[in-house]
Scaffold this motif. Structure first.
Motif, PDB file in Angstrom:
ATOM      1  N   PRO A 148       0.805  -1.232   0.000  1.00 18.47           N
ATOM      2  CA  PRO A 148       0.000   0.000   0.000  1.00 18.47           C
ATOM      3  C   PRO A 148       0.835   1.277   0.000  1.00 18.47           C
ATOM      4  N   ALA A 152       0.361   4.489  -2.388  1.00 17.40           N
ATOM      5  CA  ALA A 152       0.156   5.813  -1.803  1.00 17.40           C
ATOM      6  C   ALA A 152       1.083   6.841  -2.456  1.00 17.40           C
ATOM      7  N   MET A 155      -0.406   7.607  -5.815  1.00 16.05           N
ATOM      8  CA  MET A 155      -1.575   8.462  -5.623  1.00 16.05           C
ATOM      9  C   MET A 155      -1.138   9.911  -5.364  1.00 16.05           C
ATOM     10  N   ASN A 168      -7.955   9.489  -5.551  1.00 13.71           N
ATOM     11  CA  ASN A 168      -8.317   8.268  -4.826  1.00 13.71           C
ATOM     12  C   ASN A 168      -8.799   7.134  -5.721  1.00 13.71           C
ATOM     13  N   LYS A 173      -4.492   1.306  -2.066  1.00 14.06           N
ATOM     14  CA  LYS A 173      -3.946   2.305  -1.138  1.00 14.06           C
ATOM     15  C   LYS A 173      -4.042   1.819   0.312  1.00 14.06           C
ATOM     16  N   GLY A 179      -8.193   2.899   1.188  1.00 11.19           N
ATOM     17  CA  GLY A 179      -8.009   1.513   0.776  1.00 11.19           C
ATOM     18  C   GLY A 179      -8.954   0.577   1.507  1.00 11.19           C
TER      19      GLY A 179
END
Length: 411
Positions: A148, A152, A155, A168, A173, A179
């Motif tokens: 994750p 991230a 993102m 998002n 995530k 997430g």
């Protein structure tokens, strides 16, 4: 010997021909509509600069949006990324999820990179592909080996490049960034629910169902533990060297305690047997989880099971499939059995689209229902057309895409 990509294309051609679609449908679907090859620099911790190669492939956008994993491997190729994008389309269609398939990756070995180098790699990748991804274009999601934290970073980099857009939509995530819990075992959960769906569909008594698991990797070990806990009788399990079998069931917790770093569980079990002997033992379900071996017709002739579940693509070769079908042994292909990651990514994207958070109970119910419906549909198609479930799964996956193309008027 044909590559996995060529094998997939051959399967697609055969399926579309049997369904009666013209050749132009195959010509459109046999390759991704877009494959982007990128090269980008990353500043290393010693202040040197290394150039990395990456890819992003999108099979088609007939459903409007594509979705697919990002892979970080030293041996990833453009051909493999293309095949993974196509397989993602087939898998999503089997699940009745209206998303096209995509895939991406970077040629690298994460074990050789520091924490900060990994961050710069993820950000560099997004900078190179940001103009062909987005919530209404293509949704990157996490591979089993991508944690994750890496999603991230991707993102965050996207949010820096597109300041007026919510980033998002990227899936995989951390929970605190939108997430979903337990995403890291999504593939294993998908196989687990597939097995329970098969038990239900074939009316097998839960506590008397005999399951053998070929392999002690992440999937094999997870299934052994979870199936045993749910009451299923795990009668056999193999590791890279040997296997252990008992018709009345195994003490799975005790066996898994002995697993070493090489995945060996039989080292201190006196009654262990060879892999060849293991494959001949009786069971209701045989789950294939090893990547090194392919089941050919010679091995298929020795199998003594009712249902085979494939968790690695192309484990069963065509001769083996034909032979097993002639014996009435059912086969569940990887495109139907390992879709847990797709379900999780889809639900995470739905959370983003709907602006709400699903509860763990809702996620479990959605997950189970989607998987069970896919198994039910594959079994129904196999019975209706008098074909094996292996072929039925590809028929469903290809037909849904072909029909979407027809309705759109593309061909």
């Amino acid at each position: 010997m044909r590559s996995s990509y060529e094998h997939l294309q051959s399967m697609m051609k055969d399926v579309l021909d049997q369904l009666g679609y013209p050749d132009e449908v195959y010509q459109l679907m046999k390759e991704p509509t877009r494959i982007m090859r990128i090269r980008f620099p990353v500043r290393m911790d010693d202040d040197s600069v290394k150039i990395f190669t990456g890819y992003r492939a999108q099979h088609h956008d007939v459903f409007g949006v594509t979705q697919g994993n990002v892979h970080f491997r030293p041996n990833i190729t453009e051909e493999e990324i293309a095949a993974l994008a196509i397989l993602r389309s087939v898998k999503s269609s089997n699940l009745q999820i209206p998303l096209g398939g995509s895939s991406g990756g970077i040629v690298c070995d994460l074990r050789e990179l520091s924490f900060r180098e990994s961050e710069r790699l993820c950000r560099g990748y997004i900078r190179s592909i940001h103009h062909i991804i987005g919530p209404n274009i293509d949704i990157p999601s996490s591979d089993a080996a991508v944690d994750p934290q890496m999603m991230a970073w991707m993102m965050d980099e996207y949010s820096r490049l597109h300041t007026g857009m919510n980033p998002n939509f990227i899936a995989g995530k951390p929970f605190v960034l939108g997430g979903i819990n337990n995403k890291q075992t999504a593939v294993e959960q998908g196989v687990y629910h597939t097995i329970h769906a098969l038990i239900d569909e074939y009316n097998l008594p839960l506590k008397e169902t005999k399951v053998m698991i070929h392999g002690t990797g992440n999937i094999g070990s997870y299934l052994a533990r979870m199936l045993n806990d749910s009451g299923v009788k795990v009668v056999g399990i193999s590791d890279p060297q040997n296997a252990v079998y008992h018709p009345d069931g195994l003490n799975i917790p005790e066996i898994l305690k002995q697993k070493d770093h090489f995945g060996i569980v039989t080292r201190f079990i006196d009654e262990s047997i060879s892999i060849d002997e293991f494959m001949e033992k009786e069971s209701d379900l045989l789950i294939l989880t090893t990547k090194q071996e392919q089941v050919n017709v010679n091995i298929a002739k020795k199998l003594n099971t009712s249902i085979i579940v494939e968790t690695v693509n192309n484990t069963l070769d065509q001769e083996a499939i034909n032979h097993l079908h002639s014996r009435g042994i059912e086969m569940v292909p990887e495109v139907l059995a390992t879709n847990g990651g797709i379900v999780y990514a889809y639900l995470e994207w739905l959370e983003y689209k709907q602006g709400k958070k699903f509860t763990d109970k809702e996620i479990e119910e959605y997950f189970k229902d989607i998987i069970h419906l896919a198994i039910k549909e594959a079994k129904y198609t196999s019975l209706k057309k008098n074909i094996n479930m292996y072929l039925a799964s590809y028929m469903i996956g290809m037909k849904n895409q072909a029909e979407a193309i027809r309705y759109r008027g593309w061909l």
